[in-house]
Design a protein around this motif. Structure first.
Motif, mmCIF file in Angstrom:
data_model
loop_
_atom_site.group_PDB
_atom_site.id
_atom_site.type_symbol
_atom_site.label_atom_id
_atom_site.label_comp_id
_atom_site.label_asym_id
_atom_site.label_seq_id
_atom_site.Cartn_x
_atom_site.Cartn_y
_atom_site.Cartn_z
ATOM 1 N N VAL A 251 20.459 30.555 -26.772
ATOM 2 C CA VAL A 251 19.282 31.333 -26.342
ATOM 3 C C VAL A 251 19.305 32.699 -27.011
ATOM 4 C CG1 VAL A 251 18.172 32.456 -24.375
ATOM 5 C CG2 VAL A 251 19.030 30.124 -24.147
ATOM 6 N N ARG B 280 18.344 32.469 -30.683
ATOM 7 C CA ARG B 280 16.898 32.212 -30.813
ATOM 8 C C ARG B 280 16.105 33.492 -30.532
ATOM 9 N NH1 ARG B 280 16.340 28.118 -34.057
ATOM 10 N NH2 ARG B 280 16.796 26.075 -33.179
ATOM 11 N N ARG B 281 16.553 34.197 -29.556
ATOM 12 C CA ARG B 281 15.905 35.480 -29.252
ATOM 13 C C ARG B 281 16.055 36.446 -30.423
ATOM 14 N NH1 ARG B 281 18.058 36.921 -23.361
ATOM 15 N NH2 ARG B 281 16.403 36.026 -22.097
ATOM 16 N N HIS C 43 13.721 35.644 -33.070
ATOM 17 C CA HIS C 43 12.361 36.007 -32.652
ATOM 18 C C HIS C 43 12.114 37.505 -32.850
ATOM 19 C CE1 HIS C 43 8.764 35.749 -30.016
ATOM 20 N NE2 HIS C 43 9.165 36.929 -29.564
ATOM 21 N N ARG D 122 19.889 41.273 -25.026
ATOM 22 C CA ARG D 122 19.236 40.913 -23.758
ATOM 23 C C ARG D 122 20.053 39.873 -23.011
ATOM 24 N NH1 ARG D 122 13.054 39.759 -23.781
ATOM 25 N NH2 ARG D 122 13.505 39.859 -21.570
ATOM 26 N N VAL E 44 21.119 36.782 -20.657
ATOM 27 C CA VAL E 44 20.642 35.419 -20.396
ATOM 28 C C VAL E 44 21.268 34.944 -19.089
ATOM 29 C CG1 VAL E 44 20.549 33.050 -21.243
ATOM 30 C CG2 VAL E 44 20.531 34.940 -22.866
ATOM 31 N N VAL F 37 22.243 30.538 -14.792
ATOM 32 C CA VAL F 37 21.547 29.442 -14.100
ATOM 33 C C VAL F 37 20.419 28.907 -14.976
ATOM 34 C CG1 VAL F 37 20.148 28.877 -12.064
ATOM 35 C CG2 VAL F 37 22.154 30.342 -11.826
ATOM 36 N N ASP F 38 19.737 29.851 -15.640
ATOM 37 C CA ASP F 38 18.671 29.419 -16.545
ATOM 38 C C ASP F 38 19.240 28.559 -17.670
ATOM 39 O OD1 ASP F 38 16.620 30.628 -15.182
ATOM 40 O OD2 ASP F 38 16.834 32.542 -16.228
ATOM 41 N N ARG G 166 20.143 25.199 -16.332
ATOM 42 C CA ARG G 166 18.950 24.360 -16.120
ATOM 43 C C ARG G 166 18.467 23.759 -17.443
ATOM 44 N NH1 ARG G 166 13.629 25.123 -15.856
ATOM 45 N NH2 ARG G 166 13.874 27.290 -16.461
ATOM 46 N N LEU G 167 18.548 24.593 -18.488
ATOM 47 C CA LEU G 167 18.169 24.076 -19.811
ATOM 48 C C LEU G 167 19.099 22.933 -20.238
ATOM 49 C CD1 LEU G 167 17.443 27.349 -21.850
ATOM 50 C CD2 LEU G 167 15.806 25.593 -21.171
ATOM 51 N N ARG H 146 18.289 19.752 -18.336
ATOM 52 C CA ARG H 146 17.078 19.069 -18.799
ATOM 53 C C ARG H 146 17.289 18.462 -20.176
ATOM 54 N NH1 ARG H 146 11.990 22.862 -17.766
ATOM 55 N NH2 ARG H 146 11.020 21.121 -18.832
ATOM 56 N N THR I 266 23.456 22.848 -12.972
ATOM 57 C CA THR I 266 22.880 23.976 -12.230
ATOM 58 C C THR I 266 23.463 24.034 -10.828
ATOM 59 O OG1 THR I 266 20.836 23.515 -13.414
ATOM 60 C CG2 THR I 266 20.693 25.050 -11.604
ATOM 61 N N VAL J 131 17.797 24.841 -27.610
ATOM 62 C CA VAL J 131 16.806 25.897 -27.353
ATOM 63 C C VAL J 131 15.819 25.917 -28.510
ATOM 64 C CG1 VAL J 131 16.467 28.356 -26.898
ATOM 65 C CG2 VAL J 131 18.548 27.212 -26.132
ATOM 66 N N ARG J 132 14.591 25.825 -28.205
ATOM 67 C CA ARG J 132 13.569 25.728 -29.260
ATOM 68 C C ARG J 132 13.300 27.111 -29.865
ATOM 69 N NH1 ARG J 132 8.015 26.329 -27.116
ATOM 70 N NH2 ARG J 132 8.198 27.203 -25.041
ATOM 71 N N VAL K 84 11.005 29.978 -31.028
ATOM 72 C CA VAL K 84 9.695 30.514 -30.638
ATOM 73 C C VAL K 84 9.305 31.574 -31.649
ATOM 74 C CG1 VAL K 84 8.359 31.625 -28.805
ATOM 75 C CG2 VAL K 84 10.245 30.095 -28.216
ATOM 76 N N ALA L 259 20.412 22.786 -5.559
ATOM 77 C CA ALA L 259 20.373 24.051 -6.313
ATOM 78 C C ALA L 259 19.157 24.873 -5.890
ATOM 79 C CB ALA L 259 20.307 23.753 -7.804
ATOM 80 N N LYS M 186 8.998 32.723 -16.601
ATOM 81 C CA LYS M 186 10.200 32.713 -17.443
ATOM 82 C C LYS M 186 9.856 32.885 -18.909
ATOM 83 C CE LYS M 186 13.115 29.977 -14.401
ATOM 84 N NZ LYS M 186 13.904 31.132 -13.969
ATOM 85 N N GLU M 187 10.859 33.366 -19.614
ATOM 86 C CA GLU M 187 10.712 33.561 -21.044
ATOM 87 C C GLU M 187 10.551 32.206 -21.735
ATOM 88 O OE1 GLU M 187 13.131 36.394 -24.183
ATOM 89 O OE2 GLU M 187 14.144 35.406 -22.521
ATOM 90 N N PHE N 169 11.928 30.861 -24.198
ATOM 91 C CA PHE N 169 13.184 30.174 -24.561
ATOM 92 C C PHE N 169 13.767 29.434 -23.366
ATOM 93 C CE2 PHE N 169 12.860 34.242 -26.759
ATOM 94 C CZ PHE N 169 12.746 33.808 -28.062
ATOM 95 N N LEU N 170 13.440 29.901 -22.177
ATOM 96 C CA LEU N 170 14.093 29.362 -20.985
ATOM 97 C C LEU N 170 13.224 28.347 -20.242
ATOM 98 C CD1 LEU N 170 15.507 32.756 -19.691
ATOM 99 C CD2 LEU N 170 16.709 31.013 -21.010
#
Lengths: 484, 337
Positions: A22, A25-26, A29, A78, A80, A83-84, A87-88, A91, A100, A135-136, A138, B226, B332-333, B335-336
């Motif tokens: 992440v 990728r940021r 960006h 920044r 990250v 938990v986010d 979750r990624l 998925r 998670t 992570v895609r 952007v 969760a 959310k951003e 990326f997330l």
């Protein structure tokens, strides 16, 4: 990564990997954004090469590099959320929120056996995951526009410096333009002064009364100042070309006027307040050049009924004619009904004219051939002035009963009733029929009209058109008719 | 015993019970699963379908597969609350003395089949309310606990609405799931004919006891969830309310009243059971998606426009779930997401 410290091994590693992905990728960006803004800023020294001399290109390059580095630094710095990231991972790797939940539950102090089992399960699953980029990328909006400033910067690097206008030249140009404008204004100022309208307060609406409606009215009645009805009489628009705005404006004024009920002109007085005129107008419409057999009997009956009602109400003398017309209609004699209506109308008109031009100045109505007065009229059409006629004890007759009217003598169908009370064992009232009609057979079906007369009698008593002392006698009379 | 073992035991028991029911009931695997999920969640299930689809048979077979008492109440318009709950009757003891004795109604059973529940009057329907919510009934001022586990399975017929009393919202809310029993496919129909027109009767084995069911219920409640998944559940329920600021357009357009908090409870509890069945120790968003329709379809009241356009509750719930997931990631951003 202190958040993942409670959950060691594979889960922690997996989450760290995702966090790292992440971040990068940021960084990409924001670096792209930094490049765009850096190149945009770099254009300035490239355009103005003069002051910077040989430093223009290095300065531009520096700005681009600064933009890239700034974007990268911002993206990497920044935070990250673990938990986010978890979750990624869930998925992306199909872990059904195991990572998670394990991460969240692992932070808690009171882990139950189920949570332990969950963590163990999550670790096992995480270890089996093949790491890959999840992570895609952007792209920022600026990335699409990036070629433009890059091309511009490249062109500017190769091109000679753009000559900038000096401040003195600019001042001169401004002053020349101002002078030209002032000269032009000087030429036209005299004309403008003459043509300029008188300044007016735009917020002040002209008072309604100030408008000269009379002046605009081509055919309207003369109006006085403050006469609000003038606006309704203003027909000047009729001669003008259609102008919707003008119509709206005028309509607006009229609508405003409607709100002031006390000042509204009574535009309907002429028609609706005078029932006589209404009847007259209706009968005129009914005739309308039609032959008597073409006239609608229903409408004729309505008009006759209305005339008869008006006659009774006002105590006028055309009620009998109206009655006669109704009777004629019952027998299908439309011609006679029409002539009866005509007679009644003539009497009504005469009565109205009398009312308008003074009381009883000219009895009767227009005679045949324009001859007015009693002399020209037939006895049948004769009217009676006030104090004359059928009222006993009044009029010219010296007899206490009054003189039988000329009409009674003239009309072969009219019948007078004379009577005197009979005293004795059986009190009663003996009546005798007088007039020529009394000797003739009745032209009406007795049973057909008795009910009608009874109703009229009851109405007359109810309306108190008959003196109270006569009520009993009249009722006795109708009772006697019934007994016969 | 480790939790792995306990969960494995539950999964085995669940599969065993489902197999026993499937010995008799052809097809309807999803319905059977959801009935069992409802039972292990501690709720009650409403089965809706046209006559002859095997709703009553399913419940009877389930009762046979469990070592639990079973009673069936055929709801009719003249059925009275006392006919369900029971009443005090005068009895004479050995000494000839008379006294009141409570005669239990059919509700005093582990599994109660309320057949054609919408044929009884609202008064009688409401007699089940206390039992379903509190697992106890009050007669003559005395509260009497119902045996545990207590599980009501009600059936209703969506057609032939004449002479029926549709369940009020309060009563509907007591059912953890409302399941729609569909018509079988032709292969299933052939199988039904095969099974039911032969002299050999299928014997159902009892594979689970009451205490086991209660123990599994306890186990299920320990399944962790969760925060993000829990948030999704609450967002789904909130998204059924047209007044909610983030409510999707479909809700604002077609829904009059949304699901109650019981809907969220039903969703999460059901999701926990499903997670264990799937061999997981945690609830996932997929569990919520799978159980959203059975848990929410009877809790969403359509408005006039929704009824006029014959909006399907299941489709509506599906769209609401999608919208809720969008709401969750909205802030959310990129990326997330």
């Amino acid at each position: 990564m202190s958040e993942t410290r409670a959950v060691p091994n594979a889960v922690e590693r997996l989450v760290r990997q995702i966090v790292s992905q992440v971040r990068w990728r940021r960084a990409e960006h924001y670096a792209l954004r930094g490049v765009f803004w850096g190149v945009l800023l770099a254009i300035v020294p490239l355009v103005v090469k003069g002051p910077f001399a040989a430093w223009a290109v290095p300065l531009a390059g520096g700005l681009v590099v600064a933009g890239v580095l700034g974007g990268l630094a911002y993206g990497l710095s920044r935070r990250v959320g673990a938990v986010d990231a978890a979750r990624l991972a869930d998925r992306a790797f199909g872990l059904s929120d195991r990572v998670t939940t394990a991460l969240e539950c692992g932070r808690r102090g009171d882990r139950g056996p189920m949570v332990e089992a969950l963590i163990a399960d999550a670790i096992e699953r995480a270890e089996s995951v093949q790491p890959r980029q999840i992570v895609r990328r952007v792209l920022p909006r600026e990335a699409k526009l990036l070629p433009l400033p890059i091309v511009a910067a490249a062109v500017l690097v190769l091109a000679p410096p753009v000559p900038l206008p000096s401040a003195r030249l600019f001042e001169r140009m401004v002053s020349t333009a101002a002078e030209e404008e002032a000269q032009e204004r000087g030429d036209t100022s005299m004309i403008e002064e003459r043509a300029r309208p008188i300044p007016r307060d735009p917020l002040r609406r002209p008072a309604f009364e100030e408008r000269d409606f009379a002046a605009r009215a081509a055919t309207g009645a003369p109006s006085t100042a403050g006469d609000l009805s003038a606006i309704f009489k203003d027909t000047s628009l009729g001669s003008q070309r259609p102008d919707f705005n003008s119509f709206l404006k005028k309509g607006d004024e009229r609508l405003k006027l409607l709100e002031r009920m006390d000042r509204l002109p009574d535009l309907q007085t002429d028609f609706t307040t005078n029932q006589y005129k209404m009847v007259f107008r209706k009968s005129k419409e009914l005739k309308g050049g039609l032959r008597p057999d073409q006239v609608s009997p229903q409408k004729l009956r309505e008009i006759l009924e209305e005339m008869e009602r008006l006659g009774r109400k006002g105590g006028a003398n055309w009620s009998g004619d109206a009655m006669e017309g109704m009777e004629a209609l019952e027998y299908g004699e439309q011609d006679r009904a029409m002539s009866a209506m005509e007679k009644a109308l003539n009497k009504m008109r005469a009565a109205q004219e009398r009312a308008r031009s003074g009381r009883n100045l000219r009895g009767g109505r227009d005679g045949k051939g324009g001859d007015r007065g009693q002399g020209g009229a037939s006895p049948e059409d004769m009217d009676f002035g006030e104090g004359e006629g059928l009222f006993p004890g009044r009029g010219k007759s010296q007899s206490p009963k009054g003189e039988p009217s000329q009409r009674l003598r003239a009309n072969p169908y009219d019948v007078g009733v004379e009577g005197e009370s009979r005293r004795g064992k059986k009190q009663g009232y003996d009546t005798n029929l007088t007039g020529r009609g009394g000797k003739m057979d009745s032209r009406l079906q007795y049973l057909g009209v008795i009910g009608q007369y009874r109703k009229m009698m009851e109405d007359a008593i109810a309306r108190e058109q008959v003196p109270r002392d006569y009520h009993t006698q009249i009722k006795d009379y109708f009772q006697a008719l019934d007994e016969r | 015993m480790s939790y792995d073992t306990r969960v494995q035991e539950f999964v085995t028991a669940f599969e065993g019970l489902r197999s026993e029911v499937e010995k008799v009931i052809v097809g309807h695997r999803e319905i059977i699963t959801h009935v069992l999920v409802g039972m292990f969640s501690g709720g009650h299930v409403l089965l809706e379908g046209v006559p002859g689809l095997g709703k009553t048979l399913l419940v009877k077979t389930l009762a046979e597969g469990l070592d639990l008492s079973f009673s069936r109440v055929q709801f009719t318009p003249d059925l009275m609350p006392a006919d369900i709950i029971g009443t005090n009757i005068i009895v004479e003891d050995a000494d000839g003395r008379k006294h009141f004795q409570f005669q239990q109604g059919p509700i005093f059973a582990h599994i109660v089949l309320a057949d054609e529940i919408n044929r009884a009057t609202p008064k009688t329907q409401s007699a089940l309310l206390e039992g379903m919510q509190e697992a106890s009934v009050t007669v003559g001022g005395v509260s009497r606990a119902l045996p545990g586990p207590f599980f009501v399975l009600a059936t209703q017929n969506p057609i032939e609405m004449e002479g029926t009393y549709p369940l009020p919202e309060a009563q509907l809310d007591r059912f953890i799931f409302k399941l729609r029993v569909r018509f079988p496919a032709i292969e299933e129909l052939n199988q039904i004919i095969e099974r039911t027109t032969q002299p050999r009767q299928v014997a159902v084995t009892r594979v689970m006891t009451g205490p086991q069911v209660l123990a599994f219920r306890e186990l299920i409640r320990e399944v962790p969830i969760a925060t993000t998944v829990r948030d999704l559940a609450s967002t789904i329920v909130m998204a059924t309310h047209p007044q909610w600021e983030h409510a999707p357009e479909v809700t604002r357009r077609f829904v009059r009243y949304g699901a109650s908090p019981r809907g969220a409870q039903a969703l999460v509890l059901g999701a926990k059971v499903r997670a264990l069945i799937e061999g997981r120790f945690n609830v996932s968003a997929d569990d919520l998606r799978a159980l959203a329709a059975p848990a929410l379809r009877h809790r969403i009241i359509l408005n006039f426009e929704g009824e006029a356009e014959a909006v399907d509750a299941d489709t509506l719930v599906g769209q609401i779930v999608d919208a809720a997931e969008t709401v969750i990631v909205q802030g959310k951003e990129a990326f997330l997401r």
